[in-house]
Design a protein around this motif. Structure first.
Motif, PDB file in Angstrom:
ATOM      1  N   UNK A  36       0.800  -1.213   0.000  1.00  0.00           N
ATOM      2  CA  UNK A  36       0.000   0.000   0.000  1.00  0.00           C
ATOM      3  C   UNK A  36       0.835   1.266   0.000  1.00  0.00           C
ATOM      4  N   UNK A  37       2.111   1.177   0.307  1.00  0.00           N
ATOM      5  CA  UNK A  37       2.962   2.359   0.310  1.00  0.00           C
ATOM      6  C   UNK A  37       3.747   2.407  -0.989  1.00  0.00           C
ATOM      7  N   UNK A  38       4.000   3.580  -1.463  1.00  0.00           N
ATOM      8  CA  UNK A  38       4.809   3.760  -2.655  1.00  0.00           C
ATOM      9  C   UNK A  38       6.056   4.515  -2.275  1.00  0.00           C
ATOM     10  N   UNK A  39       6.976   4.583  -3.190  1.00  0.00           N
ATOM     11  CA  UNK A  39       8.210   5.329  -2.920  1.00  0.00           C
ATOM     12  C   UNK A  39       7.895   6.795  -2.775  1.00  0.00           C
ATOM     13  N   UNK A  40       8.549   7.440  -1.843  1.00  0.00           N
ATOM     14  CA  UNK A  40       8.349   8.863  -1.619  1.00  0.00           C
ATOM     15  C   UNK A  40       9.279   9.652  -2.515  1.00  0.00           C
ATOM     16  N   UNK A  41       8.740  10.653  -3.137  1.00  0.00           N
ATOM     17  CA  UNK A  41       9.574  11.530  -3.951  1.00  0.00           C
ATOM     18  C   UNK A  41      10.197  12.589  -3.047  1.00  0.00           C
ATOM     19  N   UNK A  42      11.038  13.414  -3.632  1.00  0.00           N
ATOM     20  CA  UNK A  42      11.695  14.466  -2.854  1.00  0.00           C
ATOM     21  C   UNK A  42      10.668  15.452  -2.309  1.00  0.00           C
ATOM     22  N   UNK A  43       9.596  15.722  -3.057  1.00  0.00           N
ATOM     23  CA  UNK A  43       8.573  16.644  -2.587  1.00  0.00           C
ATOM     24  C   UNK A  43       7.806  16.075  -1.407  1.00  0.00           C
ATOM     25  N   UNK A  44       7.619  14.764  -1.381  1.00  0.00           N
ATOM     26  CA  UNK A  44       6.840  14.191  -0.291  1.00  0.00           C
ATOM     27  C   UNK A  44       7.635  14.118   1.005  1.00  0.00           C
ATOM     28  N   UNK A  45       8.901  14.428   0.973  1.00  0.00           N
ATOM     29  CA  UNK A  45       9.688  14.451   2.199  1.00  0.00           C
ATOM     30  C   UNK A  45       9.469  15.725   3.000  1.00  0.00           C
ATOM     31  N   UNK A  46       8.843  16.710   2.369  1.00  0.00           N
ATOM     32  CA  UNK A  46       8.536  17.948   3.070  1.00  0.00           C
ATOM     33  C   UNK A  46       7.460  17.689   4.110  1.00  0.00           C
ATOM     34  N   UNK A  47       7.452  18.475   5.182  1.00  0.00           N
ATOM     35  CA  UNK A  47       6.400  18.280   6.189  1.00  0.00           C
ATOM     36  C   UNK A  47       5.031  18.603   5.613  1.00  0.00           C
ATOM     37  N   UNK A  48       4.040  17.982   6.188  1.00  0.00           N
ATOM     38  CA  UNK A  48       2.676  18.204   5.744  1.00  0.00           C
ATOM     39  C   UNK A  48       2.274  19.647   6.051  1.00  0.00           C
ATOM     40  N   UNK A  49       1.511  20.284   5.173  1.00  0.00           N
ATOM     41  CA  UNK A  49       1.062  21.647   5.470  1.00  0.00           C
ATOM     42  C   UNK A  49       0.075  21.635   6.630  1.00  0.00           C
ATOM     43  N   UNK A  50      -0.054  22.753   7.324  1.00  0.00           N
ATOM     44  CA  UNK A  50      -0.999  22.783   8.444  1.00  0.00           C
ATOM     45  C   UNK A  50      -2.419  22.599   7.929  1.00  0.00           C
ATOM     46  N   UNK A  51      -3.273  22.047   8.740  1.00  0.00           N
ATOM     47  CA  UNK A  51      -4.644  21.818   8.285  1.00  0.00           C
ATOM     48  C   UNK A  51      -5.355  23.145   8.065  1.00  0.00           C
ATOM     49  N   UNK A  52      -6.241  23.140   7.082  1.00  0.00           N
ATOM     50  CA  UNK A  52      -7.026  24.335   6.805  1.00  0.00           C
ATOM     51  C   UNK A  52      -8.054  24.488   7.905  1.00  0.00           C
ATOM     52  N   UNK A  53      -8.218  25.683   8.344  1.00  0.00           N
ATOM     53  CA  UNK A  53      -9.180  25.911   9.415  1.00  0.00           C
ATOM     54  C   UNK A  53      -9.643  27.348   9.407  1.00  0.00           C
ATOM     55  N   UNK A  54     -10.103  27.774  10.524  1.00  0.00           N
ATOM     56  CA  UNK A  54     -10.619  29.115  10.681  1.00  0.00           C
ATOM     57  C   UNK A  54      -9.483  30.027  11.100  1.00  0.00           C
ATOM     58  N   UNK A  55      -8.782  30.601  10.122  1.00  0.00           N
ATOM     59  CA  UNK A  55      -7.630  31.455  10.394  1.00  0.00           C
ATOM     60  C   UNK A  55      -8.088  32.909  10.426  1.00  0.00           C
ATOM     61  N   UNK A  56      -8.658  33.319  11.536  1.00  0.00           N
ATOM     62  CA  UNK A  56      -9.108  34.687  11.697  1.00  0.00           C
ATOM     63  C   UNK A  56      -8.356  35.321  12.841  1.00  0.00           C
ATOM     64  N   UNK A  57      -8.108  36.572  12.674  1.00  0.00           N
ATOM     65  CA  UNK A  57      -7.445  37.327  13.720  1.00  0.00           C
ATOM     66  C   UNK A  57      -8.522  38.005  14.542  1.00  0.00           C
ATOM     67  N   UNK A  58      -8.459  37.832  15.827  1.00  0.00           N
ATOM     68  CA  UNK A  58      -9.418  38.513  16.679  1.00  0.00           C
ATOM     69  C   UNK A  58      -8.721  39.684  17.357  1.00  0.00           C
ATOM     70  N   UNK A  59      -9.355  40.828  17.256  1.00  0.00           N
ATOM     71  CA  UNK A  59      -8.815  42.048  17.824  1.00  0.00           C
ATOM     72  C   UNK A  59      -9.384  42.195  19.227  1.00  0.00           C
ATOM     73  N   UNK A  60      -8.541  42.586  20.164  1.00  0.00           N
ATOM     74  CA  UNK A  60      -9.009  42.732  21.540  1.00  0.00           C
ATOM     75  C   UNK A  60      -9.953  43.923  21.653  1.00  0.00           C
TER      76      UNK A  60
END
Length: 163
Positions: A36-60
């Motif tokens: 089930x696993x395949x060879x990893x390319x050079x690009x796949x050695x990079x860390x996984x990007x952070x998960x997409x979520x609610x990236x909002x800045x809250x102002x105090x």
């Protein structure tokens, strides 16, 4: 050995060949990988990007009042600027919709006349006069409304920097 076995390209994965034939031709032998696993390319050695979520800045709350106080002076404010000021405060979650409606309706509760939309007025003085009249009439509802409005406008006025 058949003649066409020399003409076939050498496979890196060794599928269909015995281990001896791969070694005898000098081909590379790959390490086995789990199914089930395949060879990893050079690009796949990079860390996984952070998960997409609610990236909002809250102002105090303090920052919201500082931004509003920097732009607007409640002692010298047009009704049009009052609308803009309350929208900014609402976006910064300094006030809610009911407080915005309270400020926009004004002390009389009917809003500001359309003809005076561009003329500056002292909004704090308007609410202070309303508070004095409400106290004189023992109007508890009027006192509550004026106190809420003066609390908001007073906090904006305090954050104004002297010029």
């Amino acid at each position: 050995m058949k003649l066409n076995s020399f003409l076939d390209p050498i496979r890196d994965d060794g599928v269909g060949e015995s281990p001896g034939s791969v070694l005898s031709r000098g081909a590379r032998i790959l390490r086995s990988q789990p199914p089930g696993k395949t060879r990893r390319s050079a690009k796949s050695r990079l860390p996984e990007p952070p998960p997409l979520g609610d990236d909002r800045i809250s102002v105090s709350l303090e920052a919201t009042y500082l931004m509003v106080g920097d732009r607007y002076d409640p002692r010298f404010l047009t009704p049009n600027e009052l609308v803009d000021m309350t929208e900014l405060m609402l976006a910064g979650r300094a006030i809610d919709r009911s407080e915005q409606a309270l400020l926009l309706r004004g002390p009389r509760g009917r809003g500001y006349p359309v003809g005076e939309a561009g003329s500056a007025r002292n909004i704090i003085a308007d609410w202070q006069n309303h508070l004095a009249r409400s106290v004189g009439r023992s109007d508890l509802n009027g006192v509550t409304r004026a106190t809420r409005a003066l609390g908001i406008l007073g906090r904006v006025a305090v954050t104004r920097m002297p010029r």
